[in-house]
Each structure stands twice: as structure tokens, then as C-alpha cells.
Scaffold this motif. Structure first.
Motif, PDB file in Angstrom:
ATOM      1  N   LEU A 161      36.248  34.449  46.122  1.00  0.00           N
ATOM      2  CA  LEU A 161      36.591  34.665  44.720  1.00  0.00           C
ATOM      3  C   LEU A 161      38.096  34.548  44.533  1.00  0.00           C
ATOM      4  N   GLU A 162      38.515  33.627  43.674  1.00  0.00           N
ATOM      5  CA  GLU A 162      39.948  33.468  43.405  1.00  0.00           C
ATOM      6  C   GLU A 162      40.328  34.139  42.093  1.00  0.00           C
ATOM      7  N   ILE A 163      41.304  35.020  42.150  1.00  0.00           N
ATOM      8  CA  ILE A 163      41.897  35.591  40.940  1.00  0.00           C
ATOM      9  C   ILE A 163      42.926  34.587  40.436  1.00  0.00           C
ATOM     10  N   LYS A 164      42.626  33.972  39.291  1.00  0.00           N
ATOM     11  CA  LYS A 164      43.408  32.862  38.771  1.00  0.00           C
ATOM     12  C   LYS A 164      44.436  33.351  37.755  1.00  0.00           C
ATOM     13  N   ASN A 165      45.642  32.803  37.839  1.00  0.00           N
ATOM     14  CA  ASN A 165      46.692  33.071  36.842  1.00  0.00           C
ATOM     15  C   ASN A 165      46.903  34.561  36.569  1.00  0.00           C
ATOM     16  N   PRO A 166      47.101  35.379  37.592  1.00  0.00           N
ATOM     17  CA  PRO A 166      47.202  36.828  37.350  1.00  0.00           C
ATOM     18  C   PRO A 166      48.371  37.220  36.445  1.00  0.00           C
ATOM     19  N   ALA A 167      49.394  36.368  36.359  1.00  0.00           N
ATOM     20  CA  ALA A 167      50.522  36.689  35.478  1.00  0.00           C
ATOM     21  C   ALA A 167      50.094  36.734  34.014  1.00  0.00           C
ATOM     22  N   PHE A 168      49.030  36.008  33.669  1.00  0.00           N
ATOM     23  CA  PHE A 168      48.536  36.019  32.293  1.00  0.00           C
ATOM     24  C   PHE A 168      47.705  37.256  31.987  1.00  0.00           C
ATOM     25  N   TYR A 169      47.238  37.934  33.035  1.00  0.00           N
ATOM     26  CA  TYR A 169      46.239  38.984  32.861  1.00  0.00           C
ATOM     27  C   TYR A 169      46.654  40.252  33.606  1.00  0.00           C
ATOM     28  N   PRO A 170      47.580  41.035  33.070  1.00  0.00           N
ATOM     29  CA  PRO A 170      47.996  42.262  33.748  1.00  0.00           C
ATOM     30  C   PRO A 170      46.801  43.162  34.060  1.00  0.00           C
ATOM     31  N   GLY A 171      46.766  43.659  35.287  1.00  0.00           N
ATOM     32  CA  GLY A 171      45.697  44.558  35.688  1.00  0.00           C
ATOM     33  C   GLY A 171      44.400  43.872  36.072  1.00  0.00           C
ATOM     34  N   ILE A 172      44.422  42.555  36.239  1.00  0.00           N
ATOM     35  CA  ILE A 172      43.157  41.867  36.520  1.00  0.00           C
ATOM     36  C   ILE A 172      42.623  42.197  37.914  1.00  0.00           C
ATOM     37  N   ALA A 173      43.491  42.447  38.886  1.00  0.00           N
ATOM     38  CA  ALA A 173      42.997  42.743  40.240  1.00  0.00           C
ATOM     39  C   ALA A 173      42.124  43.991  40.262  1.00  0.00           C
ATOM     40  N   PRO A 174      42.586  45.143  39.744  1.00  0.00           N
ATOM     41  CA  PRO A 174      41.684  46.304  39.728  1.00  0.00           C
ATOM     42  C   PRO A 174      40.460  46.086  38.848  1.00  0.00           C
ATOM     43  N   GLN A 175      40.578  45.283  37.805  1.00  0.00           N
ATOM     44  CA  GLN A 175      39.415  45.012  36.959  1.00  0.00           C
ATOM     45  C   GLN A 175      38.359  44.214  37.721  1.00  0.00           C
ATOM     46  N   VAL A 176      38.791  43.217  38.493  1.00  0.00           N
ATOM     47  CA  VAL A 176      37.858  42.448  39.314  1.00  0.00           C
ATOM     48  C   VAL A 176      37.161  43.371  40.312  1.00  0.00           C
ATOM     49  N   LEU A 177      37.924  44.243  40.948  1.00  0.00           N
ATOM     50  CA  LEU A 177      37.326  45.172  41.905  1.00  0.00           C
ATOM     51  C   LEU A 177      36.329  46.105  41.231  1.00  0.00           C
ATOM     52  N   ALA A 178      36.636  46.541  40.017  1.00  0.00           N
ATOM     53  CA  ALA A 178      35.716  47.419  39.297  1.00  0.00           C
ATOM     54  C   ALA A 178      34.414  46.690  38.980  1.00  0.00           C
ATOM     55  N   GLU A 179      34.513  45.405  38.605  1.00  0.00           N
ATOM     56  CA  GLU A 179      33.300  44.629  38.323  1.00  0.00           C
ATOM     57  C   GLU A 179      32.496  44.398  39.595  1.00  0.00           C
ATOM     58  N   LEU A 180      33.170  44.129  40.691  1.00  0.00           N
ATOM     59  CA  LEU A 180      32.473  43.980  41.971  1.00  0.00           C
ATOM     60  C   LEU A 180      31.736  45.264  42.340  1.00  0.00           C
ATOM     61  N   ARG A 181      32.376  46.401  42.100  1.00  0.00           N
ATOM     62  CA  ARG A 181      31.719  47.682  42.394  1.00  0.00           C
ATOM     63  C   ARG A 181      30.490  47.882  41.511  1.00  0.00           C
ATOM     64  N   ARG A 182      30.626  47.632  40.197  1.00  0.00           N
ATOM     65  CA  ARG A 182      29.498  47.798  39.277  1.00  0.00           C
ATOM     66  C   ARG A 182      28.340  46.875  39.632  1.00  0.00           C
ATOM     67  N   SER A 183      28.675  45.686  40.148  1.00  0.00           N
ATOM     68  CA  SER A 183      27.643  44.700  40.477  1.00  0.00           C
ATOM     69  C   SER A 183      27.093  44.866  41.890  1.00  0.00           C
ATOM     70  N   GLY A 184      27.546  45.906  42.590  1.00  0.00           N
ATOM     71  CA  GLY A 184      27.003  46.201  43.910  1.00  0.00           C
ATOM     72  C   GLY A 184      27.593  45.394  45.037  1.00  0.00           C
ATOM     73  N   TRP A 185      28.763  44.805  44.807  1.00  0.00           N
ATOM     74  CA  TRP A 185      29.345  43.913  45.807  1.00  0.00           C
ATOM     75  C   TRP A 185      30.356  44.595  46.733  1.00  0.00           C
ATOM     76  N   LEU A 186      30.509  45.894  46.642  1.00  0.00           N
ATOM     77  CA  LEU A 186      31.464  46.566  47.521  1.00  0.00           C
ATOM     78  C   LEU A 186      30.781  47.475  48.535  1.00  0.00           C
ATOM     79  N   ASP A 187      29.468  47.317  48.708  1.00  0.00           N
ATOM     80  CA  ASP A 187      28.818  48.054  49.777  1.00  0.00           C
ATOM     81  C   ASP A 187      28.987  47.297  51.096  1.00  0.00           C
ATOM     82  N   ARG A 188      28.566  47.911  52.173  1.00  0.00           N
ATOM     83  CA  ARG A 188      28.818  47.335  53.497  1.00  0.00           C
ATOM     84  C   ARG A 188      28.199  45.948  53.659  1.00  0.00           C
ATOM     85  N   ALA A 189      26.996  45.762  53.151  1.00  0.00           N
ATOM     86  CA  ALA A 189      26.315  44.477  53.313  1.00  0.00           C
ATOM     87  C   ALA A 189      27.034  43.364  52.556  1.00  0.00           C
ATOM     88  N   HIS A 190      27.473  43.665  51.321  1.00  0.00           N
ATOM     89  CA  HIS A 190      28.136  42.633  50.528  1.00  0.00           C
ATOM     90  C   HIS A 190      29.550  42.333  51.013  1.00  0.00           C
TER      91      HIS A 190
END
Length: 290
Positions: free
Chosen positions: A149-178
Motif C-alpha cells: 500500500l502506497e501513501i500517495k502525496n502525503p504533503a497534500f493530506y496532513p494526518g493521512i498516515a494515522p488515518q490509513v492505519l485506522a482504516e486498516l485496523r477497522r478493516s481487520g488488517w492489523l491482526d497477526r495474520a494480515h
């Protein structure tokens, strides 16, 4: 193509690789594992890039890894698009003719959902939509695929890194298997460092080719260094792989964007760990002779 012609083509390519490679420094064939193949923006030479159709095409071809790009809409929704603008890969100019320069960040998620993201690639793809990151994650998960997963143009989107991580968590992608199936990358090293600080268990990658002198610094927070294949050398690959990344394993090298058989074989002989490609089918065929 007949089997004899395929063999002749493979031999010719290998001979060319042998001529192009330095005599010293390249690994012996028995020491060089075949690199993994990552479908760039999905199977993007065969279906419209970054759409669910491209993910599914890669899946049908048997490719486990897909790569995508994540940006953010005006109303804060994460969507999967490569360009900062919408004009190249959607019909935004027809749907919203007075909204130039048609930047992703100037449109709401509802407006982007109206766009056709397939017709530009071919009439049979008409009606494909720009997926949200949540939709994309669900499709990759359904296919049991892995995601770069590439975080694109982060300078345009302040706070996008923690937001991406939050979406990954909500979608179940931060457990050990994922976590075994996920790498987050960016051209922006501070963004990669932020991802590592917030979620140390997530594997990360820096896009580009930092100087050899800076590689040790990058290895503190990046598991991969992912350079463009043009200009790549066997010495640079070896310098990266000598280092241990934040999870205690050798730092990997994933070269992009490798679409031609000869480039595939050169990069593979250099010892790269993975190849990012628009043509995973072509790269797989080329690697079959490696």
C-alpha cells in the motif's frame, strides 16, 4: 509461440543479461532465489489501474501480491488513485466540466463515486468505479491476496498516515495474520517513519534509492528499499541487503516498474527480492527461465 521459439528467446535474453552484468559481484545462479512478483496497481496492463477489476485480474492470473495508491477526498474519505488529478483515469472532465484542474482533494467521495474509471482503458471496462480504501481492502482480503500500500502525496493530506492505519485496523488488517500480508510504502521517508512509530509491527518501505551512506538510517524504520529498476546496480542491492531492518531481518529490495523480460532477468540476477510490474504475466514467464 512454439516451444523451440520460446527456448531460443529465453537463451538469447539470458545471453544478453550475461553480457550486461558485471563479471564480479553478481550472485551465482544457485544462490539467487526467484523474486516475488507484485502486480502494480493490480494487473494494470490488463485492466484499469487501481480498480477492483485490476485486483481480480491479478487474482485470476494467480498473483498473490498487489500494489495500490491511497489518497484522500475533500470530505476525508480514503480512495485508491494514483494521480493527484482525476482527469487521466476517469471521465471527470465530462461529468464536472467546470471544476479544473480536477484534483482528488477538491472532490467529495460521493462525487468521485459517480465517475467512470474504466472506459479510458477500454469499452468493456465501462462503469468501473474508483474504490474507497475500505472497498479495496475487502476485495484483496476476499481474494486472499497481499497488499503493498502506497501513501500517495502525503504533503497534500496532513494526518493521512494515522488515518490509513485506522482504516486498516477497522478493516481487520492489523491482526497477526494480515500483518504477514501487508507492507506500507511511500516516497516520503518521514511518512514511513511515522507509520513505523505508530504501528511498529507493520512492515514498511521507502520508495526511491537513498544514498548508500544513508541506508543504515533508513533501516531503522524501513523493511524495504524500493528503487526504480533503471540505474539499479548489483552493488546497491547488496548494500541494502547487508543491513537488518526494524524487524531483525535483512532489508529487502523491490524494484519498479519492471515490465520487459530483459529487465526482469537483469533485476533478478542482481538479487532483488521482488519486482513491481504492470505486466505480472510477462514477468512470470521471463522468470520461468531464471
Amino acid at each position: 509461440m512454439h516451444a523451440r521459439a520460446v527456448a531460443a528467446t529465453a537463451s538469447a535474453l539470458l545471453g544478453l543479461v550475461a553480457l550486461l552484468l558485471p563479471i564480479s559481484g553478481a550472485r551465482a545462479d544457485h544462490e539467487t532465489p526467484r523474486p516475488a512478483v507484485i502486480a502494480h496497481r493490480g494487473a494494470s496492463a490488463l485492466a484499469p489501474e487501481n480498480t477492483l477489476l485490476a485486483v481480480d485480474r491479478a487474482h485470476r492470473l494467480g498473483f498473490t501480491w498487489v500494489e495500490n495508491d491511497v489518497q484522500r477526498t475533500k470530505d476525508g474519505v480514503l480512495v485508491v488513485l494514483h494521480d493527484a488529478g482525476l482527469a487521466r483515469t476517469t471521465n471527470v472532465e465530462q461529468v464536472f466540466p467546470g471544476r479544473a484542474p480536477w484534483r482528488v482533494r477538491d472532490f467529495t467521495s460521493a462525487e468521485i463515486a459517480r465517475l467512470d474509471a474504466g472506459s479510458w482503458f477500454g469499452r468493456r471496462f465501462r462503469g468501473a468505479r474508483v474504490p474507497t480504501l475500505r472497498q479495496y481492502l475487502a476485495r484483496v482480503d476476499r481474494n486472499r491476496q497481499s497488499l503493498l500500500l502506497e501513501i500517495k502525496n502525503p504533503a497534500f493530506y496532513p494526518g493521512i498516515a494515522p488515518q490509513v492505519l485506522a482504516e486498516l485496523r477497522r478493516s481487520g488488517w492489523l491482526d497477526r495474520a494480515h500483518l504477514k500480508r501487508l507492507v506500507i510504502q511511500s516516497f516520503d521517508a518521514p511518512t514511513v517513519r511515522t507509520v513505523h512509530r505508530l504501528r511498529p509491527a507493520v512492515r514498511t518501505a521507502v520508495l526511491g534509492a537513498p544514498s548508500v551512506a544513508r541506508l543504515r538510517e533508513y533501516a531503522r524504520f524501513a523493511d524495504q528499499i524500493n528503487p526504480r529498476h533503471l540505474g539499479l546496480t548489483v552493488g546497491y542491492v547488496a548494500a541494502v541487503q547487508r543491513l537488518r531492518g526494524p524487524h531483525g531481518r535483512p532489508v529487502e529490495v523491490c524494484a519498479w516498474t519492471v515490465d520487459r523480460p530483459v529487465d526482469t532477468l537483469i533485476a533478478a540476477t542482481y538479487g532483488v527480492d521482488c519486482l513491481i510490474t504492470n505486466r505480472p504475466d510477462v514477468v512470470r514467464r521471463a522468470l520461468s527461465v531464471f
